[in-house]
Design an enzyme around this catalytic site. Structure first.
Site, PDB file in Angstrom:
ATOM      1  N   ASP A 142       0.830  -1.212   0.000  1.00 16.26           N
ATOM      2  CA  ASP A 142       0.000   0.000   0.000  1.00 16.26           C
ATOM      3  C   ASP A 142       0.864   1.262   0.000  1.00 16.26           C
ATOM      4  O   ASP A 142       0.523   2.255  -0.649  1.00 16.26           O
ATOM      5  CB  ASP A 142      -0.914   0.023   1.234  1.00 16.26           C
ATOM      6  CG  ASP A 142      -2.053  -0.982   1.098  1.00 16.26           C
ATOM      7  OD1 ASP A 142      -2.112  -1.692   0.062  1.00 16.26           O
ATOM      8  OD2 ASP A 142      -2.872  -1.063   2.031  1.00 16.26           O
ATOM      9  N   TYR A 202       1.870   2.113  -3.435  1.00 18.48           N
ATOM     10  CA  TYR A 202       0.716   2.672  -4.158  1.00 18.48           C
ATOM     11  C   TYR A 202       0.515   4.132  -3.732  1.00 18.48           C
ATOM     12  O   TYR A 202       0.363   5.024  -4.566  1.00 18.48           O
ATOM     13  CB  TYR A 202      -0.546   1.846  -3.860  1.00 18.48           C
ATOM     14  CG  TYR A 202      -1.782   2.398  -4.533  1.00 18.48           C
ATOM     15  CD1 TYR A 202      -2.171   1.955  -5.794  1.00 18.48           C
ATOM     16  CD2 TYR A 202      -2.546   3.388  -3.910  1.00 18.48           C
ATOM     17  CE1 TYR A 202      -3.282   2.480  -6.423  1.00 18.48           C
ATOM     18  CE2 TYR A 202      -3.660   3.924  -4.529  1.00 18.48           C
ATOM     19  CZ  TYR A 202      -4.031   3.462  -5.783  1.00 18.48           C
ATOM     20  OH  TYR A 202      -5.138   4.005  -6.398  1.00 18.48           O
ATOM     21  N   GLU A 246     -10.507   7.555  15.598  1.00 26.97           N
ATOM     22  CA  GLU A 246     -10.940   6.151  15.545  1.00 26.97           C
ATOM     23  C   GLU A 246      -9.856   5.336  14.861  1.00 26.97           C
ATOM     24  O   GLU A 246      -9.139   5.853  14.006  1.00 26.97           O
ATOM     25  CB  GLU A 246     -12.235   6.032  14.724  1.00 26.97           C
ATOM     26  CG  GLU A 246     -13.390   6.786  15.324  1.00 26.97           C
ATOM     27  CD  GLU A 246     -14.576   6.879  14.361  1.00 26.97           C
ATOM     28  OE1 GLU A 246     -14.654   6.076  13.410  1.00 26.97           O
ATOM     29  OE2 GLU A 246     -15.402   7.771  14.564  1.00 26.97           O
ATOM     30  N   LYS A 298      -8.286   3.051  12.181  1.00 28.52           N
ATOM     31  CA  LYS A 298      -8.622   2.830  10.772  1.00 28.52           C
ATOM     32  C   LYS A 298      -8.484   1.336  10.497  1.00 28.52           C
ATOM     33  O   LYS A 298      -7.386   0.818  10.305  1.00 28.52           O
ATOM     34  CB  LYS A 298      -7.700   3.640   9.864  1.00 28.52           C
ATOM     35  CG  LYS A 298      -8.084   3.539   8.399  1.00 28.52           C
ATOM     36  CD  LYS A 298      -7.295   4.532   7.565  1.00 28.52           C
ATOM     37  CE  LYS A 298      -7.744   4.519   6.117  1.00 28.52           C
ATOM     38  NZ  LYS A 298      -7.604   3.220   5.459  1.00 28.52           N
ATOM     39  N   GLU A 306     -16.677  -1.132   8.520  1.00 32.55           N
ATOM     40  CA  GLU A 306     -15.630  -1.938   7.889  1.00 32.55           C
ATOM     41  C   GLU A 306     -15.851  -3.420   8.186  1.00 32.55           C
ATOM     42  O   GLU A 306     -16.101  -3.794   9.331  1.00 32.55           O
ATOM     43  CB  GLU A 306     -14.285  -1.482   8.462  1.00 32.55           C
ATOM     44  CG  GLU A 306     -13.120  -1.696   7.556  1.00 32.55           C
ATOM     45  CD  GLU A 306     -13.007  -0.652   6.442  1.00 32.55           C
ATOM     46  OE1 GLU A 306     -13.921   0.187   6.290  1.00 32.55           O
ATOM     47  OE2 GLU A 306     -12.011  -0.719   5.709  1.00 32.55           O
ATOM     48  N   LYS A 317     -11.803  12.739  12.845  1.00 32.41           N
ATOM     49  CA  LYS A 317     -13.015  13.386  12.344  1.00 32.41           C
ATOM     50  C   LYS A 317     -13.385  14.561  13.250  1.00 32.41           C
ATOM     51  O   LYS A 317     -13.201  14.471  14.474  1.00 32.41           O
ATOM     52  CB  LYS A 317     -14.202  12.398  12.367  1.00 32.41           C
ATOM     53  CG  LYS A 317     -13.959  11.137  11.570  1.00 32.41           C
ATOM     54  CD  LYS A 317     -15.065  10.100  11.735  1.00 32.41           C
ATOM     55  CE  LYS A 317     -14.685   8.837  10.966  1.00 32.41           C
ATOM     56  NZ  LYS A 317     -15.597   7.713  11.174  1.00 32.41           N
ATOM     57  N   LYS A 320      -2.082   7.735   7.929  1.00 29.91           N
ATOM     58  CA  LYS A 320      -1.610   6.386   7.587  1.00 29.91           C
ATOM     59  C   LYS A 320      -0.291   6.101   8.281  1.00 29.91           C
ATOM     60  O   LYS A 320       0.637   6.910   8.195  1.00 29.91           O
ATOM     61  CB  LYS A 320      -1.413   6.282   6.075  1.00 29.91           C
ATOM     62  CG  LYS A 320      -2.712   6.420   5.307  1.00 29.91           C
ATOM     63  CD  LYS A 320      -3.031   5.126   4.613  1.00 29.91           C
ATOM     64  CE  LYS A 320      -4.277   5.262   3.785  1.00 29.91           C
ATOM     65  NZ  LYS A 320      -4.307   4.377   2.647  1.00 29.91           N
TER      66      LYS A 320
HETATM   67  P1  NAD Z   1      -8.343   4.760   2.380  1.00 32.28           P
HETATM   68  O1  NAD Z   1      -7.997   3.360   2.739  1.00 32.28           O
HETATM   69  O2  NAD Z   1      -7.215   5.702   2.272  1.00 32.28           O
HETATM   70  O3  NAD Z   1      -9.411   5.333   3.464  1.00 32.28           O
HETATM   71  C1  NAD Z   1     -10.820   5.329   3.365  1.00 32.28           C
HETATM   72  C2  NAD Z   1     -11.455   4.101   3.939  1.00 32.28           C
HETATM   73  O4  NAD Z   1     -11.073   3.892   5.286  1.00 32.28           O
HETATM   74  C3  NAD Z   1     -12.962   4.172   4.043  1.00 32.28           C
HETATM   75  O5  NAD Z   1     -13.591   3.955   2.826  1.00 32.28           O
HETATM   76  C4  NAD Z   1     -13.242   3.072   5.021  1.00 32.28           C
HETATM   77  O6  NAD Z   1     -13.438   1.865   4.307  1.00 32.28           O
HETATM   78  C5  NAD Z   1     -11.964   2.942   5.808  1.00 32.28           C
HETATM   79  N1  NAD Z   1     -12.097   3.119   7.265  1.00 32.28           N
HETATM   80  C6  NAD Z   1     -11.585   2.246   8.187  1.00 32.28           C
HETATM   81  N2  NAD Z   1     -11.858   2.637   9.437  1.00 32.28           N
HETATM   82  C7  NAD Z   1     -12.599   3.782   9.331  1.00 32.28           C
HETATM   83  C8  NAD Z   1     -13.193   4.651  10.285  1.00 32.28           C
HETATM   84  N3  NAD Z   1     -13.080   4.451  11.598  1.00 32.28           N
HETATM   85  N4  NAD Z   1     -13.893   5.716   9.825  1.00 32.28           N
HETATM   86  C9  NAD Z   1     -13.992   5.965   8.485  1.00 32.28           C
HETATM   87  N5  NAD Z   1     -13.447   5.165   7.529  1.00 32.28           N
HETATM   88  C10 NAD Z   1     -12.747   4.092   7.948  1.00 32.28           C
HETATM   89  O7  NAD Z   1      -9.110   4.868   1.048  1.00 32.28           O
HETATM   90  P2  NAD Z   1      -9.664   3.776   0.051  1.00 32.28           P
HETATM   91  O8  NAD Z   1     -10.250   4.578  -1.043  1.00 32.28           O
HETATM   92  O9  NAD Z   1     -10.491   2.754   0.734  1.00 32.28           O
HETATM   93  O10 NAD Z   1      -8.400   2.977  -0.455  1.00 32.28           O
HETATM   94  C11 NAD Z   1      -7.292   3.585  -0.987  1.00 32.28           C
HETATM   95  C12 NAD Z   1      -6.098   2.896  -0.382  1.00 32.28           C
HETATM   96  O11 NAD Z   1      -6.105   1.521  -0.770  1.00 32.28           O
HETATM   97  C13 NAD Z   1      -4.803   3.450  -0.891  1.00 32.28           C
HETATM   98  O12 NAD Z   1      -4.374   4.557  -0.129  1.00 32.28           O
HETATM   99  C14 NAD Z   1      -3.882   2.258  -0.774  1.00 32.28           C
HETATM  100  O13 NAD Z   1      -3.278   2.243   0.510  1.00 32.28           O
HETATM  101  C15 NAD Z   1      -4.804   1.090  -0.950  1.00 32.28           C
HETATM  102  N6  NAD Z   1      -4.618   0.536  -2.291  1.00 32.28           N
HETATM  103  C16 NAD Z   1      -3.576  -0.295  -2.456  1.00 32.28           C
HETATM  104  C17 NAD Z   1      -3.299  -0.837  -3.719  1.00 32.28           C
HETATM  105  C18 NAD Z   1      -2.139  -1.786  -3.873  1.00 32.28           C
HETATM  106  O14 NAD Z   1      -1.875  -2.231  -4.997  1.00 32.28           O
HETATM  107  N7  NAD Z   1      -1.421  -2.127  -2.811  1.00 32.28           N
HETATM  108  C19 NAD Z   1      -4.121  -0.507  -4.804  1.00 32.28           C
HETATM  109  C20 NAD Z   1      -5.183   0.353  -4.619  1.00 32.28           C
HETATM  110  C21 NAD Z   1      -5.426   0.879  -3.353  1.00 32.28           C
END
Ligand code: NAD
Length: 330
Positions: free
Chosen positions: A37, A40, A116, A118, A173, A289, A313
């Site tokens: 991640d 990415y 919170e 993540k 989640e 938040k 992160k």
């Molecule tokens: P994100 O992971 O940066 O954050 C948003 C998500 O956090 C929300 O949609 C929710 O699902 C989650 N979340 C968990 N706990 C939460 C809480 N307490 N309150 C609110 N939300 C909470 O964004 P995303 O759009 O889900 O994913 C993008 C991320 O996925 C990228 O930053 C990357 O790290 C990963 N990714 C990795 C690859 C890879 O090839 N390794 C590819 C695509 C995406």
């Protein structure tokens, strides 16, 4: 800016989009990422910075303009009445200080922050009518998700009936506990099957399985953290909403904490950066938040994410785990 600068930025933007699209496909559709991640995220931020510097290069199909994944064939589609958004990211203390400054420019009201964990899983939406679970969906691309009602019904902590006959939509989640993940991979290895890179991918593959019996075997769990449709509920803050979800019998994470200053928020992120390895589930950061709903409303949203929240992160510790696990699988 010279033409050469622009031309080389254009080429780099094209290359980054191609790479990021491929990684997203592997991550969201195949549930089998080929890079960590953190890698990415690094490429994504390089792309976002180039698009900021050269606004002419922004296009609607850029990964920076999109949320999440694609819908798998075989699942009924669900349209989210309120879109399921992503979150902006922070990587260090100065990103959090900037976030705090941005919010204070948008509101004069006093407010607090709620932090919170993540949870590293996949976002789901649960819809209840008169207290009964009637539909569960994945986030998908934020607007359209997959109907996974039968699969979610196998998750034992998800109440099929709430303690009050409310018609609400709750989001959170779905994740796989670390112990279940280790056991699953051991079994798959023994059976000569490909192992999963991390619990998040195993959870996504389990929840988005066309056979709910397979989902049941994955021992998935949920933490719910937001309300998409309040129905009969009223709440004044995120803290209040989460407390009421607890009272309805919905599982929320209790490591949340409310703070008055961004310095205290930073200290909390560092505390959990230390504690994360001891938790029975994976977290990849801390979500911060604005606690008061009145202030959230005033601060508002961008097309992709709320302005009143940010995901801090953790540094790339997980990168090593993923890479090690992938190597271990070959
Ligand atoms: P994100 O992971 O940066 O954050 C948003 C998500 O956090 C929300 O949609 C929710 O699902 C989650 N979340 C968990 N706990 C939460 C809480 N307490 N309150 C609110 N939300 C909470 O964004 P995303 O759009 O889900 O994913 C993008 C991320 O996925 C990228 O930053 C990357 O790290 C990963 N990714 C990795 C690859 C890879 O090839 N390794 C590819 C695509 C995406």
């Amino acid at each position: 800016m010279s033409t050469q600068d622009f031309e080389s930025a254009k080429q780099r933007v094209f290359d980054l989009r191609t790479l990021l699209d491929q990684y997203s496909y592997e991550y969201y559709v195949k549930d089998a990422p080929s890079v960590a991640d953190a890698e990415y995220d690094k490429l994504y931020h390089e792309l976002a910075a180039l698009e900021e510097k050269f606004p002419n290069l922004v296009s609607s199909d850029s990964p920076t303009q999109r949320i999440g994944g694609t819908i798998l064939p075989g699942f009924e589609k669900v349209i989210h009445e309120a879109p399921m958004l992503s979150l902006g990211n922070a990587f260090d203390e100065s990103d959090l200080i900037d976030f705090d400054r941005r919010i204070k420019k948008l509101t004069d009201k006093p407010f607090s922050y709620i932090c919170e964990l993540k949870i590293d899983g996949l976002a789901v939406s649960l819809k209840y009518e008169d207290g009964k679970l009637v539909r569960a969906a994945t986030r998908g691309d934020g607007t359209v998700g997959e109907n996974v009602t039968q699969n979610i019904r196998t998750v034992k902590s998800v109440p099929l009936r709430l303690k009050k006959p409310y018609s609400i939509e709750v989001r959170g989640e779905c994740y796989m506990p670390k112990a279940s993940f280790i056991k699953l991979n051991q079994e798959r290895e023994e059976n000569g099957e490909a192992i999963f890179a991390n619990p998040r991918n195993a959870a996504a593959g389990g929840l988005r399985n066309l056979d709910p019996k397979e989902t049941a075997k994955r021992n998935l769990n949920t933490f719910l953290y937001t309300i998409g449709d309040f129905g009969e509920m009223t709440a004044v803050s995120q803290e209040d909403a989460l407390r009421q979800l607890d009272e309805l019998g919905i599982r929320t994470n209790h490591d949340r904490r409310v703070f008055q200053t961004i310095e205290e928020v930073w200290a909390y992120t560092q505390e959990f950066q230390e504690k994360r390895t001891d938790l029975p589930y994976e977290i990849d950061g801390i979500v911060i938040k604005v606690n008061e709903f009145e202030v959230q409303e005033e601060v508002g949203f961008t097309v992709k994410a709320p302005r009143w929240a940010i995901a801090y992160k953790f540094p790339a510790e997980e990168a090593h785990t993923v890479i090690r696990d992938i190597e271990w699988s070959v």
